[in-house]
Design an enzyme around this catalytic site. Structure first.
Site, PDB file in Angstrom:
ATOM      1  CB  SER A 142      48.699  -8.539 -10.311  1.00 59.78           C
ATOM      2  OG  SER A 142      49.003  -9.796  -9.728  1.00 59.78           O
ATOM      3  CE1 TYR A 155      49.708  -5.934  -5.843  1.00 56.46           C
ATOM      4  CE2 TYR A 155      49.316  -8.282  -6.101  1.00 56.46           C
ATOM      5  CZ  TYR A 155      49.921  -7.113  -6.523  1.00 56.46           C
ATOM      6  OH  TYR A 155      50.710  -7.119  -7.644  1.00 56.46           O
TER       7      TYR A 155
HETATM    8  P1  NAP Z   1      59.437  -3.389  -7.214  1.00 54.53           P
HETATM    9  O1  NAP Z   1      60.756  -3.814  -7.742  1.00 54.53           O
HETATM   10  O2  NAP Z   1      59.235  -3.300  -5.729  1.00 54.53           O
HETATM   11  O3  NAP Z   1      59.096  -1.979  -7.897  1.00 54.53           O
HETATM   12  C1  NAP Z   1      58.091  -1.131  -7.431  1.00 54.53           C
HETATM   13  C2  NAP Z   1      58.399   0.260  -7.934  1.00 54.53           C
HETATM   14  O4  NAP Z   1      57.387   1.142  -7.462  1.00 54.53           O
HETATM   15  C3  NAP Z   1      59.737   0.774  -7.447  1.00 54.53           C
HETATM   16  O5  NAP Z   1      60.361   1.500  -8.485  1.00 54.53           O
HETATM   17  C4  NAP Z   1      59.351   1.723  -6.312  1.00 54.53           C
HETATM   18  O6  NAP Z   1      60.339   2.747  -6.241  1.00 54.53           O
HETATM   19  C5  NAP Z   1      58.025   2.253  -6.828  1.00 54.53           C
HETATM   20  N1  NAP Z   1      57.182   2.745  -5.758  1.00 54.53           N
HETATM   21  C6  NAP Z   1      56.764   2.089  -4.648  1.00 54.53           C
HETATM   22  N2  NAP Z   1      56.052   2.906  -3.878  1.00 54.53           N
HETATM   23  C7  NAP Z   1      56.006   4.107  -4.514  1.00 54.53           C
HETATM   24  C8  NAP Z   1      55.408   5.357  -4.213  1.00 54.53           C
HETATM   25  N3  NAP Z   1      54.711   5.558  -3.079  1.00 54.53           N
HETATM   26  N4  NAP Z   1      55.555   6.377  -5.094  1.00 54.53           N
HETATM   27  C9  NAP Z   1      56.261   6.199  -6.238  1.00 54.53           C
HETATM   28  N5  NAP Z   1      56.845   5.036  -6.575  1.00 54.53           N
HETATM   29  C10 NAP Z   1      56.712   4.008  -5.712  1.00 54.53           C
HETATM   30  O7  NAP Z   1      58.286  -4.342  -7.723  1.00 54.53           O
HETATM   31  P2  NAP Z   1      57.812  -4.772  -9.196  1.00 54.53           P
HETATM   32  O8  NAP Z   1      57.547  -6.220  -9.131  1.00 54.53           O
HETATM   33  O9  NAP Z   1      58.715  -4.253 -10.231  1.00 54.53           O
HETATM   34  O10 NAP Z   1      56.402  -4.039  -9.240  1.00 54.53           O
HETATM   35  C11 NAP Z   1      55.959  -3.295 -10.350  1.00 54.53           C
HETATM   36  C12 NAP Z   1      54.482  -3.555 -10.573  1.00 54.53           C
HETATM   37  O11 NAP Z   1      54.304  -4.924 -10.942  1.00 54.53           O
HETATM   38  C13 NAP Z   1      53.591  -3.323  -9.351  1.00 54.53           C
HETATM   39  O12 NAP Z   1      52.431  -2.604  -9.748  1.00 54.53           O
HETATM   40  C14 NAP Z   1      53.221  -4.723  -8.911  1.00 54.53           C
HETATM   41  O13 NAP Z   1      51.959  -4.780  -8.268  1.00 54.53           O
HETATM   42  C15 NAP Z   1      53.194  -5.438 -10.247  1.00 54.53           C
HETATM   43  N6  NAP Z   1      53.306  -6.903 -10.153  1.00 54.53           N
HETATM   44  C16 NAP Z   1      54.426  -7.465  -9.640  1.00 54.53           C
HETATM   45  C17 NAP Z   1      54.496  -8.858  -9.548  1.00 54.53           C
HETATM   46  C18 NAP Z   1      55.710  -9.558  -8.995  1.00 54.53           C
HETATM   47  O14 NAP Z   1      55.605 -10.774  -8.750  1.00 54.53           O
HETATM   48  N7  NAP Z   1      56.841  -8.879  -8.812  1.00 54.53           N
HETATM   49  C19 NAP Z   1      53.417  -9.648  -9.975  1.00 54.53           C
HETATM   50  C20 NAP Z   1      52.279  -9.025 -10.473  1.00 54.53           C
HETATM   51  C21 NAP Z   1      52.244  -7.646 -10.561  1.00 54.53           C
HETATM   52  P3  NAP Z   1      60.726   3.620  -4.957  1.00 54.53           P
HETATM   53  O15 NAP Z   1      60.855   2.704  -3.787  1.00 54.53           O
HETATM   54  O16 NAP Z   1      62.000   4.284  -5.400  1.00 54.53           O
HETATM   55  O17 NAP Z   1      59.616   4.613  -4.807  1.00 54.53           O
END
Ligand code: NAP
Length: 265
Positions: A142, A155
């Site tokens: 991130s 985070y």
């Molecule tokens: P998201 O839509 O909430 O996706 C998160 C994913 O992780 C979901 O598939 C969730 O699925 C899974 N997950 C959560 N807890 C888990 C666990 N304990 N075991 C296995 N799977 C788990 O969010 P996203 O934005 O796509 O996030 C993906 C990555 O991008 C993350 O690492 C986040 O830090 C990074 N990121 C996001 C942003 C942003 O602004 N969105 C910015 C920078 C970085 P289940 O609930 O089905 O387990």
């Protein structure tokens, strides 16, 4: 493996957001998939859509990566399935709350998922990649790792770890043919924000990218061997400057002499 397959990509956090887009895009690039997350129904729905659209093999592997028993099963899969050539460490959680507003158990869970699971899965996958002289690791970090003051400190710290670990791994594996990429998304329109307690609608739309564009940019960077991919950053020269300043410090950071600004006693 299907005949036209490039091998298998194992994607964590594939049930929604950025991970689900990686799943679609990698299947279109010819990868079979192993989709890991907790929500089996969402994984099944995504798997059947991708199979219909691309004819790639898609395996659903429900697991809670913050639980040791489940994590061990995914580690075993990575060690034993020799078709796996790509590991996408994407599962992660975050929040914007300060230390005083945060529950330490939730912070520990964040560390388990964002750091421990990512590290263990990488350690499970890489020896096989090296032995087979083929493979790649994508670590979804991130911009908060570069700017920990912006959101919650645990985070930001967890993502600083992901970026630093990826930089080190890239150097260690430079001669092995194994590619490593850290992706540093800026704010991206996914459930991440709602789950973290600040729905994305609260952010300035001018700083929020679609998950589709984010993954498109990261994959183009991967094709061009870019180690740190920041698809939302327009002024790449500013980042080169930052990186070259950081690297220029390496040879100066250790000394047997106290720096002259101190009074030696
Ligand atoms: P998201 O839509 O909430 O996706 C998160 C994913 O992780 C979901 O598939 C969730 O699925 C899974 N997950 C959560 N807890 C888990 C666990 N304990 N075991 C296995 N799977 C788990 O969010 P996203 O934005 O796509 O996030 C993906 C990555 O991008 C993350 O690492 C986040 O830090 C990074 N990121 C996001 C942003 C942003 O602004 N969105 C910015 C920078 C970085 P289940 O609930 O089905 O387990």
């Amino acid at each position: 493996m299907t005949q036209q397959s490039k091998g298998t990509a194992l994607i964590t956090g594939a049930s929604s957001g950025i991970g689900a887009i990686y799943a679609e895009r990698l299947a279109r690039r010819g990868y079979d998939l192993v989709l890991v997350a907790r929500n089996r129904e969402r994984l099944n729905a995504l798997a059947s859509r991708i199979t219909t659209e691309t004819q790639q093999n898609v395996e659903v592997f429900p697991a809670d990566l913050s639980k040791a028993d489940d994590l061990v099963k995914v580690e075993r899969k990575l060690r034993e399935d020799v078709s796996i050539r790509l590991l996408v460490n994407n599962a992660g959680i975050g929040t914007h709350t300060s230390l005083l507003e945060s529950n330490v158990e939730r912070m520990a869970e964040m560390i388990s998922l964002n750091i421990t699971a990512l590290t263990r899965l990488t350690y499970a996958a890489v020896p096989g990649f090296v032995a087979r002289q083929q493979g790649a690791v994508f670590n979804i970090s991130s911009i908060a790792g570069l700017a920990p003051e912006l959101l919650n400190g645990v985070y930001g710290g967890s993502k600083a770890f992901v970026t630093a670990f990826s930089q080190s791994l890239h150097k260690e594996l430079a001669d092995s043919g194994i590619k490593v990429q850290a992706v540093l998304p800026g704010a991206t329109a996914t459930d991440f924000w709602q789950i973290g307690g600040l729905p994305v609608e609260n952010l300035d739309p001018g700083i929020v990218m679609s998950a589709h564009d984010l993954v498109e940019g990261a994959l183009q960077d991967f094709d061009n061997d870019v180690l740190l991919s920041i698809p939302s950053l327009h002024d790449l020269q500013a980042f080169y400057h930052y990186e070259s300043s950081r690297q220029a410090l390496f040879s100066q950071l250790s000394s047997n002499q106290l720096a002259p600004r101190y009074n030696a006693k």
